[in-house]
Design a protein around this motif. Sequence first.
Motif, PDB file in Angstrom:
ATOM      1  N   GLU A  15      56.725   1.809 120.054  1.00  0.00           N
ATOM      2  CA  GLU A  15      55.303   1.567 119.814  1.00  0.00           C
ATOM      3  C   GLU A  15      54.453   2.826 120.034  1.00  0.00           C
ATOM      4  OE1 GLU A  15      57.463  -2.078 120.311  1.00  0.00           O
ATOM      5  OE2 GLU A  15      57.331  -0.353 121.655  1.00  0.00           O
ATOM      6  N   LYS A  16      54.935   3.759 120.775  1.00  0.00           N
ATOM      7  CA  LYS A  16      54.249   5.030 120.997  1.00  0.00           C
ATOM      8  C   LYS A  16      54.681   6.079 119.965  1.00  0.00           C
ATOM      9  CE  LYS A  16      52.009   8.044 123.640  1.00  0.00           C
ATOM     10  NZ  LYS A  16      50.580   8.115 123.687  1.00  0.00           N
ATOM     11  N   VAL A  17      55.964   6.089 119.639  1.00  0.00           N
ATOM     12  CA  VAL A  17      56.545   7.120 118.780  1.00  0.00           C
ATOM     13  C   VAL A  17      56.245   6.881 117.299  1.00  0.00           C
ATOM     14  CG1 VAL A  17      58.748   8.114 118.010  1.00  0.00           C
ATOM     15  CG2 VAL A  17      58.347   7.664 120.446  1.00  0.00           C
ATOM     16  N   LEU A  18      56.394   5.654 116.837  1.00  0.00           N
ATOM     17  CA  LEU A  18      56.241   5.379 115.410  1.00  0.00           C
ATOM     18  C   LEU A  18      54.874   5.789 114.861  1.00  0.00           C
ATOM     19  CD1 LEU A  18      57.471   4.262 112.791  1.00  0.00           C
ATOM     20  CD2 LEU A  18      56.623   2.005 113.484  1.00  0.00           C
ATOM     21  N   PRO A  19      53.761   5.428 115.494  1.00  0.00           N
ATOM     22  CA  PRO A  19      52.470   5.856 114.949  1.00  0.00           C
ATOM     23  C   PRO A  19      52.348   7.383 114.840  1.00  0.00           C
ATOM     24  CG  PRO A  19      52.113   4.102 116.528  1.00  0.00           C
ATOM     25  CD  PRO A  19      53.566   4.501 116.639  1.00  0.00           C
ATOM     26  N   GLN A  20      52.884   8.113 115.798  1.00  0.00           N
ATOM     27  CA  GLN A  20      52.827   9.577 115.754  1.00  0.00           C
ATOM     28  C   GLN A  20      53.590  10.117 114.548  1.00  0.00           C
ATOM     29  OE1 GLN A  20      54.519  10.647 119.532  1.00  0.00           O
ATOM     30  NE2 GLN A  20      52.667  10.155 120.680  1.00  0.00           N
ATOM     31  N   LEU A  21      54.774   9.578 114.316  1.00  0.00           N
ATOM     32  CA  LEU A  21      55.578  10.038 113.188  1.00  0.00           C
ATOM     33  C   LEU A  21      54.932   9.664 111.852  1.00  0.00           C
ATOM     34  CD1 LEU A  21      59.153   9.198 114.525  1.00  0.00           C
ATOM     35  CD2 LEU A  21      58.039  11.446 114.415  1.00  0.00           C
ATOM     36  N   LEU A  22      54.358   8.482 111.788  1.00  0.00           N
ATOM     37  CA  LEU A  22      53.676   8.070 110.555  1.00  0.00           C
ATOM     38  C   LEU A  22      52.455   8.944 110.280  1.00  0.00           C
ATOM     39  CD1 LEU A  22      53.966   4.194 110.906  1.00  0.00           C
ATOM     40  CD2 LEU A  22      55.064   5.622 109.147  1.00  0.00           C
ATOM     41  N   GLU A  23      51.708   9.288 111.318  1.00  0.00           N
ATOM     42  CA  GLU A  23      50.558  10.180 111.148  1.00  0.00           C
ATOM     43  C   GLU A  23      50.992  11.510 110.542  1.00  0.00           C
ATOM     44  OE1 GLU A  23      48.848  10.500 115.067  1.00  0.00           O
ATOM     45  OE2 GLU A  23      47.434   8.870 114.687  1.00  0.00           O
ATOM     46  N   LYS A  24      52.087  12.063 111.049  1.00  0.00           N
ATOM     47  CA  LYS A  24      52.581  13.349 110.539  1.00  0.00           C
ATOM     48  C   LYS A  24      52.997  13.232 109.081  1.00  0.00           C
ATOM     49  CE  LYS A  24      54.062  15.179 114.955  1.00  0.00           C
ATOM     50  NZ  LYS A  24      53.504  16.497 115.113  1.00  0.00           N
ATOM     51  N   ALA A  25      53.632  12.131 108.724  1.00  0.00           N
ATOM     52  CA  ALA A  25      54.053  11.937 107.334  1.00  0.00           C
ATOM     53  C   ALA A  25      52.837  11.840 106.413  1.00  0.00           C
ATOM     54  CB  ALA A  25      54.930  10.690 107.216  1.00  0.00           C
ATOM     55  N   LEU A  26      51.815  11.085 106.819  1.00  0.00           N
ATOM     56  CA  LEU A  26      50.607  10.961 106.002  1.00  0.00           C
ATOM     57  C   LEU A  26      49.879  12.298 105.870  1.00  0.00           C
ATOM     58  CD1 LEU A  26      49.078   7.512 107.040  1.00  0.00           C
ATOM     59  CD2 LEU A  26      50.453   8.066 105.024  1.00  0.00           C
TER      60      LEU A  26
END
Length: 147
Positions: A15-26
């Motif tokens: 729940e902490k890691v996924l949003p960070q990785l998605l932000e970088k992809a976007l």
Amino acid sequence: MAEVYFYHLQRQPLEKVLPQLLEKALERGWRCVVQAAPERIDALDQLLWTYDDASFLPHGTARDPDPAAQPILLTDGAANPNGAQVRFLLDDSPLEGAGDYERVVLIFDGADPDHVDKARENWRAAQRAGHAVSYWQQGEDGRWGRR
């Protein structure tokens, strides 16, 4: 061939890691599809709206009327209705069709021996298929590094 990244969760929860990785992809202009177990989709949907008081990640689910319009699509299936360049695999989702993406990000729980074993199987399968594979782990400082 795709880049296949294996993220080994040890210090922070999904729940902490996924949003960070998605932000970088976007930030890179990539569309994403996140494949998870059916019972996790609603929780991820809520998480991406509320993970940060000052921000949210624009997304939808495969149940929405127009999944193709979503920059991030949450699904429990293998389809790619939003034309994503990056596929995130959670909950032991199978590593299939990786060649259809620029990058596949497999996130696994380091505290669960079954998840670790499945990640090792997927690592070998990705190598056999000729994908560029890399392993990512968090250091003491909380930063992700290729190991």
